[in-house]
Design a protein around this motif. Structure first.
Motif, PDB file in Angstrom:
ATOM      1  N   UNK A  88      15.459   1.155 -16.014  1.00 19.00           N
ATOM      2  CA  UNK A  88      14.711   2.866 -16.369  1.00 19.00           C
ATOM      3  C   UNK A  88      13.842   3.242 -15.010  1.00 19.00           C
ATOM      4  N   UNK A  89      13.610   2.253 -14.065  1.00 23.79           N
ATOM      5  CA  UNK A  89      12.126   2.605 -13.130  1.00 23.79           C
ATOM      6  C   UNK A  89      11.172   3.042 -13.038  1.00 23.79           C
ATOM      7  N   UNK A  90      10.939   3.097 -14.098  1.00 28.62           N
ATOM      8  CA  UNK A  90       9.544   3.095 -14.915  1.00 28.62           C
ATOM      9  C   UNK A  90       8.096   1.358 -15.058  1.00 28.62           C
ATOM     10  N   UNK A  91       7.431   2.451 -14.724  1.00 29.87           N
ATOM     11  CA  UNK A  91       6.122   1.973 -13.360  1.00 29.87           C
ATOM     12  C   UNK A  91       4.494   2.324 -14.185  1.00 29.87           C
ATOM     13  N   UNK A  92       4.043   1.673 -15.481  1.00 30.55           N
ATOM     14  CA  UNK A  92       3.120   2.906 -15.973  1.00 30.55           C
ATOM     15  C   UNK A  92       1.869   2.368 -15.768  1.00 30.55           C
ATOM     16  N   UNK A  93       1.995   1.465 -14.830  1.00 31.48           N
ATOM     17  CA  UNK A  93       0.796   0.771 -14.715  1.00 31.48           C
ATOM     18  C   UNK A  93       0.540   1.010 -13.398  1.00 31.48           C
ATOM     19  N   UNK A  94      -0.417   1.679 -13.270  1.00 29.41           N
ATOM     20  CA  UNK A  94      -1.289   2.319 -11.701  1.00 29.41           C
ATOM     21  C   UNK A  94      -2.423   1.030 -11.198  1.00 29.41           C
ATOM     22  N   UNK A  95      -2.248   1.231 -10.458  1.00 27.91           N
ATOM     23  CA  UNK A  95      -3.707   1.007  -9.293  1.00 27.91           C
ATOM     24  C   UNK A  95      -4.213   2.309  -8.814  1.00 27.91           C
ATOM     25  N   UNK A  96      -5.351   2.325  -9.586  1.00 27.78           N
ATOM     26  CA  UNK A  96      -6.813   3.017  -9.087  1.00 27.78           C
ATOM     27  C   UNK A  96      -7.062   3.048  -7.547  1.00 27.78           C
ATOM     28  N   UNK A  97      -6.962   1.833  -7.129  1.00 22.90           N
ATOM     29  CA  UNK A  97      -7.323   1.436  -5.305  1.00 22.90           C
ATOM     30  C   UNK A  97      -6.150   2.202  -4.363  1.00 22.90           C
ATOM     31  N   UNK A  98      -4.992   2.016  -4.698  1.00 23.84           N
ATOM     32  CA  UNK A  98      -4.159   2.023  -3.911  1.00 23.84           C
ATOM     33  C   UNK A  98      -2.786   3.345  -4.598  1.00 23.84           C
ATOM     34  N   UNK A  99      -3.269   3.380  -6.020  1.00 24.49           N
ATOM     35  CA  UNK A  99      -1.919   4.355  -5.680  1.00 24.49           C
ATOM     36  C   UNK A  99      -0.647   3.315  -6.461  1.00 24.49           C
ATOM     37  N   UNK A 100      -0.303   1.890  -6.083  1.00 22.05           N
ATOM     38  CA  UNK A 100       0.436   1.630  -6.016  1.00 22.05           C
ATOM     39  C   UNK A 100       0.940   1.181  -7.866  1.00 22.05           C
ATOM     40  N   UNK A 101       2.509   1.605  -8.611  1.00 21.70           N
ATOM     41  CA  UNK A 101       2.853   1.282 -10.005  1.00 21.70           C
ATOM     42  C   UNK A 101       3.980   0.015 -10.052  1.00 21.70           C
ATOM     43  N   UNK A 102       3.095  -0.429 -11.008  1.00 18.13           N
ATOM     44  CA  UNK A 102       3.871  -1.692 -11.886  1.00 18.13           C
ATOM     45  C   UNK A 102       4.612  -1.587 -12.737  1.00 18.13           C
ATOM     46  N   UNK A 103       6.062  -2.504 -13.037  1.00 15.12           N
ATOM     47  CA  UNK A 103       6.196  -2.249 -14.847  1.00 15.12           C
ATOM     48  C   UNK A 103       5.782  -2.829 -15.921  1.00 15.12           C
ATOM     49  N   UNK A 104       4.544  -3.912 -15.118  1.00 18.98           N
ATOM     50  CA  UNK A 104       4.111  -5.108 -15.678  1.00 18.98           C
ATOM     51  C   UNK A 104       2.301  -4.771 -15.910  1.00 18.98           C
ATOM     52  N   UNK A 105       1.777  -4.901 -16.940  1.00 16.73           N
ATOM     53  CA  UNK A 105      -0.082  -4.684 -16.649  1.00 16.73           C
ATOM     54  C   UNK A 105       0.125  -5.676 -16.373  1.00 16.73           C
TER      55      UNK A 105
END
Length: 225
Positions: A88-105
């Motif tokens: 689904x290309x969902x990446x709900x977890x976002x790094x507050x430092x660089x805004x990179x997103x991830x699928x898993x916490x």
């Protein structure tokens, strides 16, 4: 209460609310450190019965949950749902430092160690330090000479799974990397980058023998030799 959305049962520890008293009591075990459910195979304990049942599948090898997209099987429904984010290309977890997103916490937490500069895993051979344990284990293959990943087509072995997957594209005749300038396709990203130098005029390697600028480092090395 499911239909009304009411959650009248409040946890006094963390103020989280629940629709049912039984769910609240199950939740409160975490705060109390209670783990009344024990695995008969390995004696690992759990706060909730569903967690125990899910764990027991690791011993039985059961994987009843199937991804409808790629048919990959999972022991837990939660693992399946996590996997489906890839499709689904969902990446709900976002790094507050660089805004990179991830699928898993867990992937986000591992990534955040990079910003913190934490490198707690040390190679006993050369003392090089790594942020993640998997990076250390991958590095250690250099010292041991192990190549545990084998191509089923030609039986060539590789130290890393990523290298094997890249190699297998040759047999599949897949070329996923496309040059945006001339639309030529390549099996490897590194080959594409070398090719793109011909369009951009970037020729960083200079031969001191003939003062020419070959596009590839390998050409320079052959001239020096």
């Amino acid at each position: 209460m499911i239909h009304t959305g009411e959650k009248p049962f409040l946890c006094s520890e963390c103020k989280k609310t629940f629709a049912h008293l039984s769910t609240l009591k199950s939740h409160q075990r975490m705060h109390k450190g209670e783990k009344p459910f024990t695995c008969t195979e390995c004696n690992k304990t759990f706060t909730q019965l569903p967690h125990l049942k899910s764990h027991q599948m690791t011993h039985t090898g059961e994987k009843p949950f199937i991804c409808s997209e790629c048919k990959k099987r999972f022991a837990n429904l939660s693992n399946l749902k996590c996997h489906q984010r890839i499709h689904k290309r969902e990446k709900p977890f976002k790094c507050t430092e660089c805004n990179k997103r991830f699928t898993q916490l867990s992937h986000l937490k591992s990534h955040q160690l990079i910003h913190k500069g934490v490198k707690e895993f040390t190679c006993p051979e050369c003392h090089k330090k790594f942020t993640l344990l998997k990076h250390l284990k991958s590095h250690q293959l250099i010292h041991t000479g192990e190549k545990p990943f084998t191509c089923l087509e030609c039986h060539k072995s590789f130290a890393h799974l990523s290298t094997l997957k890249s190699h297998q594209l040759i047999h599949k005749d897949e070329k996923p990397f496309t040059c945006s300038t001339c639309k030529k396709r390549f099996t490897r990203l590194s080959t594409l980058k070398n090719h793109q130098r011909s369009h951009g005029g970037v020729e960083p390697f200079i031969s001191t023998a003939c003062n020419k600028r070959p596009s590839l480092k390998v050409t320079l090395l052959s001239k020096v030799e």
